[in-house]
Design an enzyme around this catalytic site. Structure first.
Site, PDB file in Angstrom:
ATOM      1  N   GLU A   1       0.816  -1.206   0.000  1.00 50.72           N
ATOM      2  CA  GLU A   1       0.000   0.000   0.000  1.00 50.72           C
ATOM      3  C   GLU A   1       0.858   1.268   0.000  1.00 50.72           C
ATOM      4  O   GLU A   1       1.162   1.824   1.056  1.00 50.72           O
ATOM      5  CB  GLU A   1      -0.933   0.013   1.222  1.00 50.72           C
ATOM      6  CG  GLU A   1      -1.995  -1.066   1.173  1.00 50.72           C
ATOM      7  CD  GLU A   1      -3.011  -0.983   2.304  1.00 50.72           C
ATOM      8  OE1 GLU A   1      -2.797  -0.195   3.262  1.00 50.72           O
ATOM      9  OE2 GLU A   1      -4.012  -1.703   2.229  1.00 50.72           O
TER      10      GLU A   1
ATOM     11  N   GLU B   1      -6.350  -7.280  -0.856  1.00 44.14           N
ATOM     12  CA  GLU B   1      -6.624  -7.144   0.578  1.00 44.14           C
ATOM     13  C   GLU B   1      -7.951  -6.434   0.768  1.00 44.14           C
ATOM     14  O   GLU B   1      -8.207  -5.403   0.153  1.00 44.14           O
ATOM     15  CB  GLU B   1      -5.504  -6.343   1.265  1.00 44.14           C
ATOM     16  CG  GLU B   1      -5.541  -6.444   2.787  1.00 44.14           C
ATOM     17  CD  GLU B   1      -4.501  -5.557   3.458  1.00 44.14           C
ATOM     18  OE1 GLU B   1      -3.289  -5.804   3.282  1.00 44.14           O
ATOM     19  OE2 GLU B   1      -4.927  -4.604   4.150  1.00 44.14           O
TER      20      GLU B   1
END
Ligand code: IDC
Length: 302
Positions: free
Chosen positions: A140, A226
């Protein structure tokens, strides 16, 4: 002769397929950080993902910075051997396995690019013959990290993998992988690449869903590596109304999806109800929200 049920993955247009062009949908669990919970890398836990939850994929989260991170205070040799053990356990069960280079507070993946190249170099060389292995090169990116920064990073890391393997590579997108449409501006010049979208349904609503739709309608191959239906801290009550809206997009576009996370921690996103040590968990061991999540998001359509 490879008689495994595992098919080599290809990205064809925006769709994940096998080599005969048949769409493939991956669904499974992410571990919590390997340094936090090394005990989950074991036969029982992997049996439960494969044979009790019936998932076809597991994601191994190797944090780069936090808590014994690979690039900070972590024991590199131990973390590598955990990754390798996790890959072996997944391969033994005919599962796909994602090597997740879990950047987070190191907001720009270029910070630890040297280590990323080392790790992906070693692992792609070792596992190049296995169609199971998927390379997620940054979890991320966030903060001031732009798609151009990620692009430059990918341009440096992907060739290290491609030297050994033409396997599937997943690439994170800006703002905690919530802005996949940013990648449309400048696609990476390689085959077998997918761009990730992450969501936590109780925090992320219409704005981020719109960005995902923009990406998908623009033909971007997207992989949800995710998600959970609780909040972005991985905690709090699930938001079913938002979850249904996310589910609708995932189903409409047949997206692969990986749920955060396989542990018995107290927060909502840890799917196991009580911490009584590792065992072959069954669906009865899932928290109520996680059971709902599994039932609705984790179905094999084939
Ligand atoms: C969270 C874990 C938590 C841990 C924290 C470390 O659930 O136990 O203390 O990381 O910073 C993400 C990240 C993922 C987060 C998760 C929930 O990829 O590492 O895990 N999340 O906050 N992005 C959005 C949410």
């Amino acid at each position: 002769m490879n008689d495994s049920a595992i098919k080599k993955l290809c990205v064809s247009g925006s769709v994940l397929t096998d080599t005969s062009g048949r769409p493939v949908r991956l669904f499974g669990m992410s571990t919590h950080g390997l340094a936090w919970h090394p005990e989950v890398i074991c036969e029982e836990a992997f049996d439960s993902v494969k044979y009790e939850f019936h998932h076809n994929c597991i994601r191994l989260a190797l944090y780069t910075s936090e808590y014994g991170g690979y690039c900070t205070s972590g024991n590199k040799a131990e973390l590598m051997s955990l990754l390798e053990k996790g890959i072996d356990l997944a391969v033994k069960r005919d599962m796909y396995v994602i090597i997740d280079w879990h950047t987070l507070s190191d907001n720009d993946p270029n910070i630890y690019i040297k280590e990323a190249k080392e790790v992906f170099g070693i692992l792609s060389e070792k596992y190049h013959a296995l169609p199971n292995v998927i390379y997620e090169i940054c979890n991320e990116p966030n903060g001031s990290c732009t798609w151009d920064d990620i692009y430059e990073y990918a341009l440096s890391v992907i060739p290290v993998i491609r030297k050994n393997s033409d396997g599937l590579v997943l690439v994170g997108t800006p703002q905690w992988s919530q802005i996949p449409a940013a990648a449309l501006k400048r696609l990476l010049p390689y085959d077998n690449i997918m761009y990730t979208c992450h969501f936590y349904a109780a925090t992320h609503g219409n704005g981020i869903r719109q960005n995902l739709l923009e990406a998908l309608n623009g033909g971007l191959p997207v992989f949800v590596s995710e998600f959970n239906i609780c909040d972005a801290f991985g905690d709090g009550p699930a938001n079913m109304e938002s979850a249904e809206k996310w589910l609708n997009i995932l189903e409409t576009y047949d997206l692969s999806r990986i749920c955060w996370n396989l542990s018995a921690r107290p927060d909502t996103s840890a799917v196991i109800r009580t911490d009584e040590g590792i065992k072959r968990w069954t669906k009865a061991d899932l928290k109520d929200d996680s059971l709902w999540l599994m039932k609705h998001f984790m179905r094999d359509k084939t």
